[in-house]
Design a protein around this motif. Sequence first.
Motif, PDB file in Angstrom:
ATOM      1  N   UNK A   1       0.833  -1.208   0.000  1.00 31.51           N
ATOM      2  CA  UNK A   1       0.000   0.000   0.000  1.00 31.51           C
ATOM      3  C   UNK A   1       0.865   1.255   0.000  1.00 31.51           C
ATOM      4  N   UNK A   2       1.962   1.238   0.755  1.00 28.13           N
ATOM      5  CA  UNK A   2       2.866   2.393   0.758  1.00 28.13           C
ATOM      6  C   UNK A   2       3.448   2.642  -0.636  1.00 28.13           C
ATOM      7  N   UNK A   3       3.756   1.565  -1.358  1.00 29.41           N
ATOM      8  CA  UNK A   3       4.268   1.719  -2.716  1.00 29.41           C
ATOM      9  C   UNK A   3       3.197   2.291  -3.633  1.00 29.41           C
ATOM     10  N   UNK A   4       1.944   1.848  -3.440  1.00 34.20           N
ATOM     11  CA  UNK A   4       0.856   2.378  -4.256  1.00 34.20           C
ATOM     12  C   UNK A   4       0.631   3.863  -3.978  1.00 34.20           C
ATOM     13  N   UNK A   5       0.667   4.251  -2.704  1.00 33.75           N
ATOM     14  CA  UNK A   5       0.496   5.657  -2.342  1.00 33.75           C
ATOM     15  C   UNK A   5       1.618   6.504  -2.925  1.00 33.75           C
ATOM     16  N   UNK A   6       2.848   5.967  -2.902  1.00 34.18           N
ATOM     17  CA  UNK A   6       3.984   6.703  -3.462  1.00 34.18           C
ATOM     18  C   UNK A   6       3.814   6.887  -4.966  1.00 34.18           C
ATOM     19  N   UNK A   7       3.261   5.881  -5.643  1.00 39.87           N
ATOM     20  CA  UNK A   7       3.022   6.010  -7.086  1.00 39.87           C
ATOM     21  C   UNK A   7       1.953   7.069  -7.380  1.00 39.87           C
ATOM     22  N   UNK A   8       0.978   7.174  -6.501  1.00 34.46           N
ATOM     23  CA  UNK A   8      -0.133   8.103  -6.730  1.00 34.46           C
ATOM     24  C   UNK A   8       0.236   9.529  -6.340  1.00 34.46           C
ATOM     25  N   UNK A   9       0.810   9.673  -5.141  1.00 36.83           N
ATOM     26  CA  UNK A   9       1.034  11.007  -4.579  1.00 36.83           C
ATOM     27  C   UNK A   9       2.496  11.430  -4.528  1.00 36.83           C
ATOM     28  N   UNK A  10       3.406  10.534  -4.872  1.00 38.11           N
ATOM     29  CA  UNK A  10       4.822  10.828  -4.682  1.00 38.11           C
ATOM     30  C   UNK A  10       5.268  10.356  -3.308  1.00 38.11           C
ATOM     31  N   UNK A  11       6.571  10.193  -3.126  1.00 42.59           N
ATOM     32  CA  UNK A  11       7.038   9.696  -1.837  1.00 42.59           C
ATOM     33  C   UNK A  11       7.061  10.824  -0.806  1.00 42.59           C
ATOM     34  N   UNK A  12       7.358  10.453   0.450  1.00 42.09           N
ATOM     35  CA  UNK A  12       7.290  11.401   1.552  1.00 42.09           C
ATOM     36  C   UNK A  12       8.273  12.556   1.372  1.00 42.09           C
ATOM     37  N   UNK A  13       9.498  12.236   1.015  1.00 45.66           N
ATOM     38  CA  UNK A  13      10.506  13.288   0.865  1.00 45.66           C
ATOM     39  C   UNK A  13      10.137  14.257  -0.251  1.00 45.66           C
ATOM     40  N   UNK A  14       9.639  13.710  -1.353  1.00 43.39           N
ATOM     41  CA  UNK A  14       9.236  14.563  -2.472  1.00 43.39           C
ATOM     42  C   UNK A  14       8.087  15.487  -2.062  1.00 43.39           C
ATOM     43  N   UNK A  15       7.142  14.949  -1.295  1.00 43.61           N
ATOM     44  CA  UNK A  15       6.011  15.762  -0.851  1.00 43.61           C
ATOM     45  C   UNK A  15       6.468  16.898   0.049  1.00 43.61           C
ATOM     46  N   UNK A  16       7.373  16.605   0.980  1.00 40.17           N
ATOM     47  CA  UNK A  16       7.872  17.655   1.856  1.00 40.17           C
ATOM     48  C   UNK A  16       8.654  18.709   1.083  1.00 40.17           C
TER      49      UNK A  16
END
Length: 254
Positions: free
Chosen positions: A81-96
Amino acid sequence: MVRVAKTRASRFWEVRKYQGPHTCLASATSQDHAQLDSNVICQHIFPMVQADATICIKVLQGSVESAYGYKVSYKKVWLAKQKAIARIYGDWDESYNQLQRYFNALQTFVPAFKHCKPLVSVDGTHLYGKYTGTLLMGIAQDGNNNILSIAFALVERENTDAWCFFLTNLRRHVATQPAVLLISDRHAAIKAALEREGCGWEHNVYCIRHIASNFATNFKSKEAKRHIVSAAYSKTQAQAQYYLELVRRSKCKS
């Protein structure tokens, strides 16, 4: 590159190593289910996560089990699920890293508070993810009742120092007009911050939704809760007194 080898137990060839994207799954999953890794699970659950990012892991586990006949571990589905969220919204570092662009956009296109009603609502919420902490938020309404985010802060925890920092800067740099009303819940840290010298808020009231919810929790009366809200929205003192009398009667019944 692909590496294959003929299996000893059968006449088939087995793909042992392949470098590159693929969407297929072996028709016969081995007993240890090594092929059913988080990448394969991510591919399966991706549409579900895309439709609802808050979908719980147990629901995803059930979907995987129905599709492949194997109940995968909670940890493996969580990772997928974390990989799917990263594909949809970008990873945590990129978001910050996008936060600074968001700040600049707010300052350029949302001239904060000067075109809003002289009311500011504030609240805080805990963050649950890779980066924990607390999000403090200030919102306002324009003349068309559109809700606008006018300020927020990321702090380690919701305490008096954090709220004092947020409220002081909110008053000093955003809600700078005189006689602005601050609306909040009855959080002890907010009350303490407002009492500090230099915080800058002369007028503050409590959110009726929180008051009504706390009232209903203590007195277990939905009817009295409705009357509390009606009293808060009354346009005259007499009307408010009428609803408060109904509240008193409802309390006696309960």
